[in-house]
Design a protein around this motif. Structure first.
Motif, PDB file in Angstrom:
ATOM      1  N   VAL A  21       0.828  -1.167   0.113  1.00  0.00           N
ATOM      2  CA  VAL A  21      -0.121   0.079   0.058  1.00  0.00           C
ATOM      3  C   VAL A  21       0.717   1.245   0.018  1.00  0.00           C
ATOM      4  O   VAL A  21       0.692   2.327  -0.829  1.00  0.00           O
ATOM      5  N   ALA A  22       1.877   1.369   0.818  1.00  0.00           N
ATOM      6  CA  ALA A  22       2.791   2.506   0.881  1.00  0.00           C
ATOM      7  C   ALA A  22       3.398   2.565  -0.429  1.00  0.00           C
ATOM      8  O   ALA A  22       3.623   3.654  -1.198  1.00  0.00           O
ATOM      9  N   GLY A  23       3.898   1.652  -1.048  1.00  0.00           N
ATOM     10  CA  GLY A  23       4.436   1.604  -2.499  1.00  0.00           C
ATOM     11  C   GLY A  23       3.677   1.931  -3.513  1.00  0.00           C
ATOM     12  O   GLY A  23       4.069   3.077  -4.341  1.00  0.00           O
ATOM     13  N   ILE A  24       2.552   1.627  -3.305  1.00  0.00           N
ATOM     14  CA  ILE A  24       1.497   1.953  -4.316  1.00  0.00           C
ATOM     15  C   ILE A  24       0.956   3.658  -4.109  1.00  0.00           C
ATOM     16  O   ILE A  24       1.034   4.239  -5.077  1.00  0.00           O
ATOM     17  N   TYR A  25       1.079   3.924  -3.046  1.00  0.00           N
ATOM     18  CA  TYR A  25       0.671   5.319  -2.808  1.00  0.00           C
ATOM     19  C   TYR A  25       1.866   6.121  -3.194  1.00  0.00           C
ATOM     20  O   TYR A  25       1.802   7.511  -3.693  1.00  0.00           O
ATOM     21  N   GLY A  26       2.932   5.968  -2.596  1.00  0.00           N
ATOM     22  CA  GLY A  26       4.114   6.547  -3.329  1.00  0.00           C
ATOM     23  C   GLY A  26       4.364   6.481  -4.656  1.00  0.00           C
ATOM     24  O   GLY A  26       4.792   7.737  -5.124  1.00  0.00           O
ATOM     25  N   TYR A  66       8.154  -0.152  -8.426  1.00  0.00           N
ATOM     26  CA  TYR A  66       8.877  -1.154  -8.721  1.00  0.00           C
ATOM     27  C   TYR A  66      10.017  -1.314  -7.453  1.00  0.00           C
ATOM     28  O   TYR A  66      10.553  -2.647  -7.576  1.00  0.00           O
ATOM     29  N   VAL A  67      10.495  -0.509  -6.906  1.00  0.00           N
ATOM     30  CA  VAL A  67      11.315  -0.605  -5.891  1.00  0.00           C
ATOM     31  C   VAL A  67      10.788  -1.104  -4.511  1.00  0.00           C
ATOM     32  O   VAL A  67      11.636  -1.928  -3.862  1.00  0.00           O
ATOM     33  N   GLN A  68       9.666  -0.620  -4.114  1.00  0.00           N
ATOM     34  CA  GLN A  68       9.193  -0.859  -2.709  1.00  0.00           C
ATOM     35  C   GLN A  68       7.997  -1.851  -3.052  1.00  0.00           C
ATOM     36  O   GLN A  68       7.988  -3.002  -2.255  1.00  0.00           O
ATOM     37  N   ALA A  69       6.827  -1.628  -3.733  1.00  0.00           N
ATOM     38  CA  ALA A  69       5.559  -2.492  -3.949  1.00  0.00           C
ATOM     39  C   ALA A  69       5.733  -3.865  -4.590  1.00  0.00           C
ATOM     40  O   ALA A  69       5.623  -4.835  -4.102  1.00  0.00           O
ATOM     41  N   LEU A  70       6.470  -3.759  -5.741  1.00  0.00           N
ATOM     42  CA  LEU A  70       6.771  -5.075  -6.283  1.00  0.00           C
ATOM     43  C   LEU A  70       7.522  -6.281  -5.681  1.00  0.00           C
ATOM     44  O   LEU A  70       6.948  -7.313  -5.627  1.00  0.00           O
ATOM     45  N   PRO A  71       8.594  -5.899  -5.160  1.00  0.00           N
ATOM     46  CA  PRO A  71       9.301  -6.832  -4.304  1.00  0.00           C
ATOM     47  C   PRO A  71       8.367  -7.430  -3.227  1.00  0.00           C
ATOM     48  O   PRO A  71       8.207  -8.843  -2.880  1.00  0.00           O
ATOM     49  N   ALA A  72       7.590  -6.669  -2.601  1.00  0.00           N
ATOM     50  CA  ALA A  72       6.575  -6.947  -1.360  1.00  0.00           C
ATOM     51  C   ALA A  72       5.264  -7.863  -2.239  1.00  0.00           C
ATOM     52  O   ALA A  72       4.973  -9.121  -1.552  1.00  0.00           O
ATOM     53  N   ILE A  73       4.969  -7.584  -3.335  1.00  0.00           N
ATOM     54  CA  ILE A  73       3.990  -8.392  -3.940  1.00  0.00           C
ATOM     55  C   ILE A  73       4.459  -9.740  -4.299  1.00  0.00           C
ATOM     56  O   ILE A  73       3.946 -10.797  -4.050  1.00  0.00           O
ATOM     57  N   VAL A  74       5.632  -9.805  -4.983  1.00  0.00           N
ATOM     58  CA  VAL A  74       6.475 -11.134  -5.107  1.00  0.00           C
ATOM     59  C   VAL A  74       6.463 -12.103  -3.865  1.00  0.00           C
ATOM     60  O   VAL A  74       6.121 -13.174  -3.912  1.00  0.00           O
ATOM     61  N   ALA A  75       7.006 -11.265  -2.784  1.00  0.00           N
ATOM     62  CA  ALA A  75       7.119 -12.134  -1.606  1.00  0.00           C
ATOM     63  C   ALA A  75       5.646 -12.680  -1.115  1.00  0.00           C
ATOM     64  O   ALA A  75       5.575 -13.800  -0.720  1.00  0.00           O
ATOM     65  N   LEU A  76       4.555 -11.695  -1.318  1.00  0.00           N
ATOM     66  CA  LEU A  76       3.366 -12.099  -0.911  1.00  0.00           C
ATOM     67  C   LEU A  76       2.796 -13.423  -1.531  1.00  0.00           C
ATOM     68  O   LEU A  76       2.302 -14.158  -0.987  1.00  0.00           O
ATOM     69  N   VAL A  77       2.955 -13.201  -2.822  1.00  0.00           N
ATOM     70  CA  VAL A  77       2.671 -14.457  -3.496  1.00  0.00           C
ATOM     71  C   VAL A  77       3.362 -15.580  -3.406  1.00  0.00           C
ATOM     72  O   VAL A  77       2.477 -16.741  -3.188  1.00  0.00           O
ATOM     73  N   VAL A  78       4.546 -15.400  -3.296  1.00  0.00           N
ATOM     74  CA  VAL A  78       5.384 -16.800  -2.960  1.00  0.00           C
ATOM     75  C   VAL A  78       4.904 -17.268  -1.614  1.00  0.00           C
ATOM     76  O   VAL A  78       4.740 -18.710  -1.386  1.00  0.00           O
TER      77      VAL A  78
END
Length: 120
Positions: A89-94, A104-116
């Motif tokens: 959420v913070a990455g998308i808001y940013g 790409y720097v903040q939200a995407l790595p967290a999305i990948v971790a969440l999916v895994v």
């Protein structure tokens, strides 16, 4: 898959510790290098306190993700989900309010971790 999930959560936590460092302790040096195109150089000194406040919040995100490693079972999974979602959420808001790069720097790595984590 479980080990990969833990590695990814650990990397997201480390990233947020690094953001904490930049925003709280190196805003006028390393922060200037990183955000040189986004913020005028003369604004780093007057925004130092604001950046430190943001850094503190990034530290809380990192602490929550690190907490995940000290829990077991379903509690660990749910704590990771909560804090990864906060990072997303913070990455998308940013990305919407400041720079698309934040996604790409903040939200995407967290999305990948969440999916895994969901494939544990």
């Amino acid at each position: 898959m479980e080990i990969l999930g833990k590695i990814l959560v650990g990397l997201v936590a480390l990233e947020h510790l690094y953001i904490l460092y930049i925003e709280m302790f190196a805003w006028e040096t390393k922060g200037k290098e990183i955000f040189k195109g986004s913020l005028a150089p003369e604004l780093f000194k007057p925004t130092k306190t604001l950046a430190a406040n943001q850094g503190l919040y990034n530290g809380f995100l990192a602490a929550g993700l690190i907490w995940y490693f000290f829990l077991e079972g379903h509690w660990a999974f749910h704590i990771a989900i909560f804090f990864l979602t906060c990072v997303i959420v913070a990455g998308i808001y940013g990305a919407v309010t400041a720079s698309k790069k934040i996604f790409y720097v903040q939200a995407l790595p967290a999305i990948v971790a969440l999916v895994v984590l969901h494939f544990r």
